[in-house]
Write a protein that holds these residues in place. Structure first.
Motif, PDB file in Angstrom:
ATOM      1  N   LEU A 174       7.985  34.332  -1.039  1.00 59.79           N
ATOM      2  CA  LEU A 174       6.692  35.107  -1.358  1.00 59.79           C
ATOM      3  C   LEU A 174       7.238  35.951  -1.894  1.00 59.79           C
ATOM      4  CD1 LEU A 174       3.662  35.293  -0.777  1.00 59.79           C
ATOM      5  CD2 LEU A 174       3.808  36.282   1.700  1.00 59.79           C
ATOM      6  N   TYR A 175       6.660  36.200  -2.982  1.00 61.46           N
ATOM      7  CA  TYR A 175       6.892  37.477  -3.736  1.00 61.46           C
ATOM      8  C   TYR A 175       5.091  38.405  -3.511  1.00 61.46           C
ATOM      9  CZ  TYR A 175       8.879  40.110  -7.779  1.00 61.46           C
ATOM     10  OH  TYR A 175       9.240  41.595  -7.849  1.00 61.46           O
ATOM     11  N   ILE A 176       4.923  39.837  -3.989  1.00 66.74           N
ATOM     12  CA  ILE A 176       3.846  40.557  -4.028  1.00 66.74           C
ATOM     13  C   ILE A 176       3.833  41.666  -3.839  1.00 66.74           C
ATOM     14  CG2 ILE A 176       2.113  38.819  -2.023  1.00 66.74           C
ATOM     15  CD1 ILE A 176       2.942  40.604  -0.061  1.00 66.74           C
ATOM     16  N   THR A 177       2.745  42.274  -4.621  1.00 66.68           N
ATOM     17  CA  THR A 177       3.615  43.641  -5.310  1.00 66.68           C
ATOM     18  C   THR A 177       2.466  43.666  -6.157  1.00 66.68           C
ATOM     19  OG1 THR A 177       4.503  44.780  -7.179  1.00 66.68           O
ATOM     20  CG2 THR A 177       3.971  42.562  -7.803  1.00 66.68           C
ATOM     21  N   ASN A 178       2.000  45.180  -5.871  1.00 68.12           N
ATOM     22  CA  ASN A 178       1.094  46.124  -6.072  1.00 68.12           C
ATOM     23  C   ASN A 178      -0.129  45.891  -5.492  1.00 68.12           C
ATOM     24  OD1 ASN A 178      -0.277  48.466  -7.044  1.00 68.12           O
ATOM     25  ND2 ASN A 178      -0.791  47.692  -9.681  1.00 68.12           N
ATOM     26  N   LEU A 179      -0.521  45.237  -4.310  1.00 70.22           N
ATOM     27  CA  LEU A 179      -1.213  44.776  -3.686  1.00 70.22           C
ATOM     28  C   LEU A 179      -2.105  45.722  -2.493  1.00 70.22           C
ATOM     29  CD1 LEU A 179      -0.929  41.292  -2.977  1.00 70.22           C
ATOM     30  CD2 LEU A 179      -1.324  41.988  -4.542  1.00 70.22           C
ATOM     31  N   PRO A 180      -3.366  46.787  -3.702  1.00 71.70           N
ATOM     32  CA  PRO A 180      -3.342  48.281  -2.338  1.00 71.70           C
ATOM     33  C   PRO A 180      -4.259  47.539  -1.181  1.00 71.70           C
ATOM     34  CG  PRO A 180      -4.114  48.467  -5.540  1.00 71.70           C
ATOM     35  CD  PRO A 180      -3.818  46.783  -4.282  1.00 71.70           C
ATOM     36  N   LYS A 181      -5.332  46.296  -1.129  1.00 69.67           N
ATOM     37  CA  LYS A 181      -5.544  45.989   0.321  1.00 69.67           C
ATOM     38  C   LYS A 181      -4.706  45.665   1.204  1.00 69.67           C
ATOM     39  CE  LYS A 181     -10.297  46.561  -1.834  1.00 69.67           C
ATOM     40  NZ  LYS A 181     -11.804  45.295  -1.706  1.00 69.67           N
ATOM     41  N   LEU A 182      -3.892  45.499   0.927  1.00 64.72           N
ATOM     42  CA  LEU A 182      -2.127  44.470   1.791  1.00 64.72           C
ATOM     43  C   LEU A 182      -1.836  45.446   3.161  1.00 64.72           C
ATOM     44  CD1 LEU A 182      -0.968  42.056   2.680  1.00 64.72           C
ATOM     45  CD2 LEU A 182       0.995  43.389   1.354  1.00 64.72           C
ATOM     46  N   GLU A 183      -2.726  45.663   3.911  1.00 68.11           N
ATOM     47  CA  GLU A 183      -2.064  46.503   5.486  1.00 68.11           C
ATOM     48  C   GLU A 183      -1.551  45.770   6.511  1.00 68.11           C
ATOM     49  OE1 GLU A 183      -5.619  47.882   7.047  1.00 68.11           O
ATOM     50  OE2 GLU A 183      -6.360  48.637   4.469  1.00 68.11           O
ATOM     51  N   ILE A 184      -1.674  44.582   6.934  1.00 75.04           N
ATOM     52  CA  ILE A 184      -0.578  44.153   7.200  1.00 75.04           C
ATOM     53  C   ILE A 184       0.008  42.137   6.450  1.00 75.04           C
ATOM     54  CG2 ILE A 184      -2.177  43.076   8.261  1.00 75.04           C
ATOM     55  CD1 ILE A 184       0.022  43.190  11.001  1.00 75.04           C
ATOM     56  N   LEU A 185       0.953  41.837   7.142  1.00 73.43           N
ATOM     57  CA  LEU A 185       1.133  40.689   6.499  1.00 73.43           C
ATOM     58  C   LEU A 185      -0.190  39.346   7.466  1.00 73.43           C
ATOM     59  CD1 LEU A 185       5.013  40.439   5.879  1.00 73.43           C
ATOM     60  CD2 LEU A 185       3.307  40.626   3.790  1.00 73.43           C
ATOM     61  N   PRO A 186      -0.381  38.437   6.194  1.00 71.82           N
ATOM     62  CA  PRO A 186      -1.213  37.319   6.911  1.00 71.82           C
ATOM     63  C   PRO A 186      -0.700  36.810   7.448  1.00 71.82           C
ATOM     64  CG  PRO A 186      -1.013  36.729   4.610  1.00 71.82           C
ATOM     65  CD  PRO A 186       0.117  38.183   4.481  1.00 71.82           C
ATOM     66  N   GLU A 187      -1.342  36.083   8.613  1.00 74.48           N
ATOM     67  CA  GLU A 187      -0.636  35.384   9.686  1.00 74.48           C
ATOM     68  C   GLU A 187      -0.500  33.757   9.825  1.00 74.48           C
ATOM     69  OE1 GLU A 187      -2.351  34.539  13.635  1.00 74.48           O
ATOM     70  OE2 GLU A 187      -2.715  37.451  13.885  1.00 74.48           O
ATOM     71  N   TRP A 188      -1.206  33.599   8.521  1.00 75.62           N
ATOM     72  CA  TRP A 188      -0.963  31.962   7.571  1.00 75.62           C
ATOM     73  C   TRP A 188       0.807  32.407   6.979  1.00 75.62           C
ATOM     74  CZ3 TRP A 188       0.640  32.852   2.370  1.00 75.62           C
ATOM     75  CH2 TRP A 188       0.005  33.941   2.025  1.00 75.62           C
ATOM     76  N   LEU A 189       1.122  33.260   7.265  1.00 76.82           N
ATOM     77  CA  LEU A 189       3.088  33.608   6.210  1.00 76.82           C
ATOM     78  C   LEU A 189       3.923  32.619   7.953  1.00 76.82           C
ATOM     79  CD1 LEU A 189       4.106  33.716   4.314  1.00 76.82           C
ATOM     80  CD2 LEU A 189       4.863  35.839   5.395  1.00 76.82           C
ATOM     81  N   LEU A 190       3.239  32.710   8.782  1.00 76.33           N
ATOM     82  CA  LEU A 190       3.147  31.695  10.071  1.00 76.33           C
ATOM     83  C   LEU A 190       3.642  30.743  10.180  1.00 76.33           C
ATOM     84  CD1 LEU A 190       2.315  33.480  13.107  1.00 76.33           C
ATOM     85  CD2 LEU A 190       4.643  33.539  12.138  1.00 76.33           C
ATOM     86  N   GLY A 191       2.471  30.152   8.959  1.00 75.54           N
ATOM     87  CA  GLY A 191       2.778  27.880   8.709  1.00 75.54           C
ATOM     88  C   GLY A 191       4.590  27.667   7.762  1.00 75.54           C
ATOM     89  N   SER A 192       4.949  29.201   7.576  1.00 78.80           N
ATOM     90  CA  SER A 192       5.998  28.519   6.647  1.00 78.80           C
ATOM     91  C   SER A 192       7.034  29.500   7.457  1.00 78.80           C
ATOM     92  CB  SER A 192       6.337  29.296   5.058  1.00 78.80           C
ATOM     93  OG  SER A 192       5.370  29.002   4.598  1.00 78.80           O
ATOM     94  N   ALA A 193       6.775  29.590   8.790  1.00 77.86           N
ATOM     95  CA  ALA A 193       8.158  29.748   9.719  1.00 77.86           C
ATOM     96  C   ALA A 193       9.509  29.327   9.626  1.00 77.86           C
ATOM     97  CB  ALA A 193       7.990  30.285  11.033  1.00 77.86           C
ATOM     98  N   ASN A 194       9.492  27.986   9.404  1.00 82.14           N
ATOM     99  CA  ASN A 194      11.296  27.469   9.302  1.00 82.14           C
ATOM    100  C   ASN A 194      11.386  26.923   7.440  1.00 82.14           C
ATOM    101  OD1 ASN A 194      10.425  26.460  11.912  1.00 82.14           O
ATOM    102  ND2 ASN A 194       8.753  25.115  12.063  1.00 82.14           N
ATOM    103  N   THR A 195      10.683  27.661   7.026  1.00 79.02           N
ATOM    104  CA  THR A 195      10.792  27.238   5.661  1.00 79.02           C
ATOM    105  C   THR A 195      10.967  28.281   4.680  1.00 79.02           C
ATOM    106  OG1 THR A 195       9.029  27.588   4.568  1.00 79.02           O
ATOM    107  CG2 THR A 195       9.938  24.804   5.104  1.00 79.02           C
ATOM    108  N   LEU A 196      10.030  29.769   5.014  1.00 78.38           N
ATOM    109  CA  LEU A 196      10.062  31.198   3.748  1.00 78.38           C
ATOM    110  C   LEU A 196      11.894  30.962   4.246  1.00 78.38           C
ATOM    111  CD1 LEU A 196       7.857  32.390   2.007  1.00 78.38           C
ATOM    112  CD2 LEU A 196       8.522  34.117   4.526  1.00 78.38           C
ATOM    113  N   LYS A 197      12.252  31.573   3.072  1.00 78.34           N
ATOM    114  CA  LYS A 197      13.663  31.971   3.002  1.00 78.34           C
ATOM    115  C   LYS A 197      13.917  33.681   2.056  1.00 78.34           C
ATOM    116  CE  LYS A 197      16.402  27.899   1.750  1.00 78.34           C
ATOM    117  NZ  LYS A 197      16.619  26.720   0.641  1.00 78.34           N
ATOM    118  N   HIS A 198      12.850  34.259   1.153  1.00 79.20           N
ATOM    119  CA  HIS A 198      12.781  35.150   0.102  1.00 79.20           C
ATOM    120  C   HIS A 198      11.947  36.026   0.778  1.00 79.20           C
ATOM    121  CE1 HIS A 198      16.545  33.648  -1.182  1.00 79.20           C
ATOM    122  NE2 HIS A 198      16.156  32.947  -1.672  1.00 79.20           N
ATOM    123  N   LEU A 199      11.336  36.985   0.880  1.00 82.82           N
ATOM    124  CA  LEU A 199      10.350  37.608   0.809  1.00 82.82           C
ATOM    125  C   LEU A 199      10.115  39.312   0.453  1.00 82.82           C
ATOM    126  CD1 LEU A 199       7.521  38.077   2.051  1.00 82.82           C
ATOM    127  CD2 LEU A 199       8.582  39.437   4.084  1.00 82.82           C
TER     128      LEU A 199
END
Length: 370
Positions: free
Chosen positions: A291-316
């Motif tokens: 997951l690569y995110i840059t220049n998102l002014p409305k981002l205040e907290i990471l979305p909870e749907w990221l928990l769906g990748s709890a076992n696979t996410l390697k790079h943030l």
């Protein structure tokens, strides 16, 4: 090298690239392969060796050309239309054409008419407004690159007859008004990049795009709606990229159905709110690795749907998100996270307490330091 039968073509290609790198045939020019793209450099001796071996199959048409072998199959063109026509009659087996200049549309039309067995045609930085409708006659074409044509306004619907096309590059075509209406017929597309002035994409459906592996949506400033009313499409999509889509306010609801998605890049989308995506986070069952995110002014907290990748996410990677104030307490539950990079998120003041106990974390970058 013996590729697994279940591997995708892209995986097999990457195996070959790594094998060639391991024997120093070429080496990475940049260490970071953003959006899955590599940049290479080759030693002069290896370059000369390749030219000496391949001169009967590859040639460049430029102002210095005096002659050319009739066996040439791959052409690089950096000369005028007259120079191209000088050699075209003796060439009967051309499979690839790569323009290095800005050709007149008549030159492109002549090549399409003359060479009927093309597999690859790339015309970057061109300036014609309309692609010749005769492109639809290239039934063997696998790769069509029109990147960075800032004048092209429309594509002929005949392009949708290219049923064998696997790669279509339209990124940087900022004046493209809309995609062809029958694009859903391009059932073998695996890599698609899009720039357009349109406000909606794929309103006619893309349910036949189940071969698509990589989708880039870049420089679409008016885009408001993407992938409407679809829940069983893009089943093999592995990489999804959004760049400079200033009017896009949320991720498409289809995100929850992209079970094969491995890489998600979202850059310079000023209005997007990532907290959507639909469904209970624990039920999404995504398999994101990057997951690569840059220049998102409305981002205040990471979305909870990221928990769906709890076992696979390697790079943030999180960069220039000026309103990100905190990382969630559940971040340490990302069991496979190896790299965490936080760059220029100036409102962020601390990290979750449990981050020090993440056993898989190998690289932690915070700029500036908290």
């Amino acid at each position: 090298m013996s590729p697994n039968k279940k591997q995708e073509l892209e995986d097999i290609g990457e195996l070959y690239i790594k094998e060639l790198m391991s024997i120093c045939f070429f080496q990475l020019d940049l260490q970071e392969n953003l959006f899955g793209m590599y940049s290479f450099k080759m030693h002069d001796l290896v370059h000369d060796l390749v030219l000496s071996i391949g001169h009967e199959e590859w040639s460049e048409i430029d102002s210095d050309n005096k002659d050319m072998a009739s066996t040439v199959r791959h052409l690089s063109i950096s000369s005028s239309s007259q120079q191209v026509s000088k050699f075209s009659n003796k060439l009967t087996n051309v499979r690839s054409i790569m323009y290095r200049n800005e050709p007149h549309v008549s030159s492109v039309e002549a090549c399409i008419s003359r060479f009927k067995s093309l597999r690859l045609l790339t015309i970057p930085y061109s300036d014609f407004e309309n692609l010749p409708s005769s492109i639809g006659t290239q039934k063997h074409l696998r790769y069509l690159g029109l990147s960075l044509n800032q004048s092209i306004k429309k594509l002929p619907n005949s392009i949708c007859k290219l049923h064998n096309l696997q790669t279509l590059l339209l990124d940087g075509c900022r004046d493209l008004e809309r995609l062809p209406k029958d694009m859903r017929n391009m059932i073998n597309l695996r890599f698609l990049t899009i720039s357009t002035k349109d406000t909606r994409l794929f309103v006619n459906g893309v349910c036949c795009f189940n071969s698509l592996q990589i989708l880039w949506v870049v420089e679409c400033p008016r885009l408001e709606c993407l992938l409407p009313q679809m829940d069983r499409c893009l089943t093999n999509l592995r990489m999804l990229v959004f760049v400079e889509c200033e009017s896009l306010t949320s991720l498409p609801p289809i995100i929850k159905h992209l079970k094969a998605l491995e890489s998600l890049y979202i850059c310079d989308c000023e209005e997007i709110d990532l907290t959507g995506g639909g469904g209970d986070a624990q039920d999404l069952n995504l398999r994101l690795q990057i997951l690569y995110i840059t220049n998102l002014p409305k981002l205040e907290i990471l979305p909870e749907w990221l928990l769906g990748s709890a076992n696979t996410l390697k790079h943030l990677h999180i960069e220039q998100c000026e309103n990100l104030k905190a990382l969630p307490e559940w971040l340490p539950t990302l069991k496979s996270l190896q790299t965490l990079e936080i760059v220029e998120c100036n409102e962020l003041s601390s990290l979750p307490e449990g981050i020090r106990h993440m056993k898989t974390l190998r690289k932690l970058v915070i700029i500036p330091e908290l």
